[in-house]
Design a protein around this motif. Structure first.
Motif, PDB file in Angstrom:
ATOM      1  N   ALA A 312      27.215  30.044  38.136  1.00 42.19           N
ATOM      2  CA  ALA A 312      27.198  29.190  40.039  1.00 42.19           C
ATOM      3  C   ALA A 312      28.528  29.856  40.729  1.00 42.19           C
ATOM      4  N   LYS A 313      28.379  30.000  41.657  1.00 39.67           N
ATOM      5  CA  LYS A 313      29.210  31.215  42.955  1.00 39.67           C
ATOM      6  C   LYS A 313      30.801  29.579  43.081  1.00 39.67           C
ATOM      7  N   PRO A 314      31.956  30.172  42.042  1.00 37.14           N
ATOM      8  CA  PRO A 314      32.451  28.716  42.074  1.00 37.14           C
ATOM      9  C   PRO A 314      33.249  28.043  44.163  1.00 37.14           C
ATOM     10  N   LEU A 315      33.704  27.215  43.834  1.00 40.10           N
ATOM     11  CA  LEU A 315      33.957  26.464  45.326  1.00 40.10           C
ATOM     12  C   LEU A 315      34.624  27.357  45.924  1.00 40.10           C
ATOM     13  N   TRP A 316      35.426  26.786  45.500  1.00 41.60           N
ATOM     14  CA  TRP A 316      37.121  28.059  45.989  1.00 41.60           C
ATOM     15  C   TRP A 316      36.607  29.805  46.892  1.00 41.60           C
ATOM     16  N   THR A 317      35.649  30.287  45.995  1.00 38.70           N
ATOM     17  CA  THR A 317      34.754  31.032  46.320  1.00 38.70           C
ATOM     18  C   THR A 317      34.468  31.350  47.226  1.00 38.70           C
ATOM     19  N   GLU A 318      33.282  30.037  47.343  1.00 40.82           N
ATOM     20  CA  GLU A 318      32.608  30.211  48.000  1.00 40.82           C
ATOM     21  C   GLU A 318      32.934  30.427  49.971  1.00 40.82           C
ATOM     22  N   ILE A 319      34.144  29.075  49.790  1.00 42.16           N
ATOM     23  CA  ILE A 319      34.637  28.619  50.843  1.00 42.16           C
ATOM     24  C   ILE A 319      35.498  30.035  51.881  1.00 42.16           C
ATOM     25  N   MET A 320      36.080  30.636  50.737  1.00 39.73           N
ATOM     26  CA  MET A 320      36.789  31.460  51.277  1.00 39.73           C
ATOM     27  C   MET A 320      36.076  32.489  51.794  1.00 39.73           C
ATOM     28  N   GLU A 321      34.614  33.083  51.576  1.00 37.65           N
ATOM     29  CA  GLU A 321      33.662  33.595  52.103  1.00 37.65           C
ATOM     30  C   GLU A 321      33.058  33.045  52.811  1.00 37.65           C
ATOM     31  N   LEU A 322      32.982  31.958  53.287  1.00 34.86           N
ATOM     32  CA  LEU A 322      32.541  31.246  54.812  1.00 34.86           C
ATOM     33  C   LEU A 322      33.434  31.761  55.850  1.00 34.86           C
ATOM     34  N   LEU A 323      34.711  31.802  55.173  1.00 37.67           N
ATOM     35  CA  LEU A 323      36.046  31.454  56.281  1.00 37.67           C
ATOM     36  C   LEU A 323      36.362  32.250  56.815  1.00 37.67           C
ATOM     37  N   GLY A 324      35.645  34.171  56.523  1.00 43.85           N
ATOM     38  CA  GLY A 324      36.170  34.690  56.516  1.00 43.85           C
ATOM     39  C   GLY A 324      36.841  35.820  57.258  1.00 43.85           C
ATOM     40  N   GLY A 325      37.338  36.901  57.829  1.00 45.29           N
ATOM     41  CA  GLY A 325      38.410  37.374  57.971  1.00 45.29           C
ATOM     42  C   GLY A 325      39.568  38.256  57.184  1.00 45.29           C
ATOM     43  N   GLU A 326      40.502  37.385  56.987  1.00 44.00           N
ATOM     44  CA  GLU A 326      42.015  37.724  56.294  1.00 44.00           C
ATOM     45  C   GLU A 326      41.287  36.945  54.976  1.00 44.00           C
ATOM     46  N   TYR A 327      41.166  35.253  55.128  1.00 45.75           N
ATOM     47  CA  TYR A 327      40.791  34.560  54.078  1.00 45.75           C
ATOM     48  C   TYR A 327      39.646  35.505  53.048  1.00 45.75           C
ATOM     49  N   LYS A 328      38.510  35.754  53.476  1.00 43.88           N
ATOM     50  CA  LYS A 328      38.012  36.411  52.462  1.00 43.88           C
ATOM     51  C   LYS A 328      38.254  38.243  52.090  1.00 43.88           C
ATOM     52  N   ASP A 329      39.449  38.591  52.629  1.00 38.23           N
ATOM     53  CA  ASP A 329      40.129  39.780  52.033  1.00 38.23           C
ATOM     54  C   ASP A 329      40.529  39.367  51.031  1.00 38.23           C
ATOM     55  N   ILE A 330      41.423  37.974  50.973  1.00 37.69           N
ATOM     56  CA  ILE A 330      41.761  36.934  50.002  1.00 37.69           C
ATOM     57  C   ILE A 330      40.861  36.940  48.444  1.00 37.69           C
ATOM     58  N   ARG A 331      39.942  36.998  49.434  1.00 40.88           N
ATOM     59  CA  ARG A 331      39.026  36.852  47.782  1.00 40.88           C
ATOM     60  C   ARG A 331      38.314  37.753  47.199  1.00 40.88           C
ATOM     61  N   ASP A 332      38.397  38.663  47.885  1.00 34.96           N
ATOM     62  CA  ASP A 332      38.006  40.183  47.659  1.00 34.96           C
ATOM     63  C   ASP A 332      39.032  40.889  46.816  1.00 34.96           C
ATOM     64  N   LYS A 333      40.565  40.614  46.654  1.00 35.44           N
ATOM     65  CA  LYS A 333      41.789  40.858  46.316  1.00 35.44           C
ATOM     66  C   LYS A 333      41.488  40.141  44.488  1.00 35.44           C
ATOM     67  N   LEU A 334      41.026  38.766  44.736  1.00 28.65           N
ATOM     68  CA  LEU A 334      40.683  38.144  43.819  1.00 28.65           C
ATOM     69  C   LEU A 334      39.472  38.763  42.890  1.00 28.65           C
ATOM     70  N   TYR A 335      38.523  39.215  43.325  1.00 28.30           N
ATOM     71  CA  TYR A 335      37.509  39.578  42.991  1.00 28.30           C
ATOM     72  C   TYR A 335      37.788  41.222  42.254  1.00 28.30           C
ATOM     73  N   ASP A 336      38.864  41.610  42.665  1.00 24.84           N
ATOM     74  CA  ASP A 336      38.574  43.353  42.899  1.00 24.84           C
ATOM     75  C   ASP A 336      38.431  44.039  41.301  1.00 24.84           C
ATOM     76  N   ASP A 337      38.091  43.266  40.433  1.00 19.61           N
ATOM     77  CA  ASP A 337      38.116  44.455  38.963  1.00 19.61           C
ATOM     78  C   ASP A 337      36.599  43.379  38.550  1.00 19.61           C
ATOM     79  N   GLN A 338      36.266  42.688  38.885  1.00 18.37           N
ATOM     80  CA  GLN A 338      34.939  42.864  39.044  1.00 18.37           C
ATOM     81  C   GLN A 338      33.268  43.926  39.130  1.00 18.37           C
TER      82      GLN A 338
END
Length: 338
Positions: A312-338
């Protein structure tokens, strides 16, 4: 192998066993050895697939599977109740109201995100972390270890009080059915009959002792979405509540005046909590440790249980995606190697 990944997490988190042991000792519950059961995965192969894989490709949680089953064939997508909105923090003290969510900034928790210096060990230990979660754990596991909290109260003299939302103890409410102890350490009356909640997970609210002393759960905090629980306090505009009488809540769940009949899954129970001294949380926010946001109760209460082989998608991940913008960029950096 997922079992190996779980073992690796023990090197970075030192909260569950110690806190559970302390809590069970307080409740007078004897320790019992855990048994491992690795046979369940093999049994899954005995069941045929009855739903097209393509239909399930976007489903990542039990809640989404239930929604899929109930809307399949209707031809109409229900309106989304999943949302998150960042808060304006020009006045931090004013923004910190009950119900605000605090989402960890990886720059203050992960070495590879840190800019000026390594993450503070004091900050990490506040959430049971012994080391910064490293990239080797994988993005989802790191996201699971990044704290997400909901603020219960802010007092100018007592500080702030919150609950950690994304850390399970590994126990259920039914595991606490043994006798409780009173303040003097003597046996007290048996715990209340909480049959409707026996299979609900017990969550870690943080590393600070103490909890809601106003109910019959002897220090456990209860967060829920039932508006007619006696003694409950509403903490978000969209209907999230804290506290109340857990015994009466079992009757309230079936009240015909509710928009829908509720279940035990509309309630979460927490042992211990997270506390800050006066102005301590405000300083951490100004230092960039936390992202403050309003998050829908549907997101906060969404089941994060594994669905088959899919995590399942982690809570932290889903919230950062929903926040969008710079916050989704932070999420994407965490998942860069996936």
């Amino acid at each position: 192998d997922d079992d190996d990944d779980d073992d690796d997490d023990d090197d970075y988190i030192d909260l569950d066993d110690k806190a559970v042991a302390n809590f069970k000792a307080m409740m007078g519950i004897p320790e019992e050895p855990k048994e491992e059961n690795d046979d369940d995965d093999d049994e899954d192969d005995d069941y045929p697939e009855i739903i097209e894989d393509s239909d399930l490709s976007s489903i990542s949680s039990v809640d989404e599977l239930i929604s899929f089953a109930t809307t399949k064939g209707e031809g109409v997508d229900p309106p989304s109740t999943d949302w998150a909105t960042p808060l304006e923090l020009s006045d931090v003290a004013k923004a910190l109201e009950s119900g605000v969510c605090l989402i960890a900034n990886p720059a203050k928790f992960c070495d590879d995100f840190a800019v000026d210096k390594s993450p503070s060990l004091a900050l990490l230990s506040k959430f049971g972390l012994t080391l910064p979660p490293p990239p080797e754990l994988g993005a989802d596991r790191r996201a699971d270890l990044l704290p997400v909290l909901i603020l219960l109260d802010r007092h100018p003299l007592k500080g702030c009080h919150a609950l950690l939302l994304n850390r399970r103890t590994g126990y259920l409410i039914g595991d606490l059915e043994n006798q409780q102890l009173d303040e003097d350490g003597n046996n007290s009356s048996p715990p209340p009959n909480l049959g409707a909640f026996m299979i609900q997970p017990l969550w870690f609210g943080g590393t600070a002792s103490g909890g809601d002393q106003s109910n019959s759960l002897n220090g456990l905090d209860m967060v829920h979405v039932c508006p007619i629980v006696d003694g409950a306090k509403q903490i978000t505009d969209d209907g999230l509540f804290h506290g109340g009488d857990p015994v009466q809540a079992q009757e309230a769940m079936n009240d015909p005046s509710l928009e829908r009949i509720m279940t035990g899954f509309d309630f979460k129970f927490f042992v211990q909590s997270t506390r800050w001294l006066p102005m301590q949380l405000e300083k951490e926010i100004r230092d960039g440790s936390w992202i403050a946001a309003s998050v829908s109760k549907e997101v906060l209460f969404k089941s994060r249980d594994r669905l088959g082989a899919k995590r399942a998608k982690p809570l932290w991940t889903e919230i950062m995606e929903l926040l969008g913008g710079e916050y989704k960029d932070i999420r994407d950096k965490l998942y860069d190697d996936q």
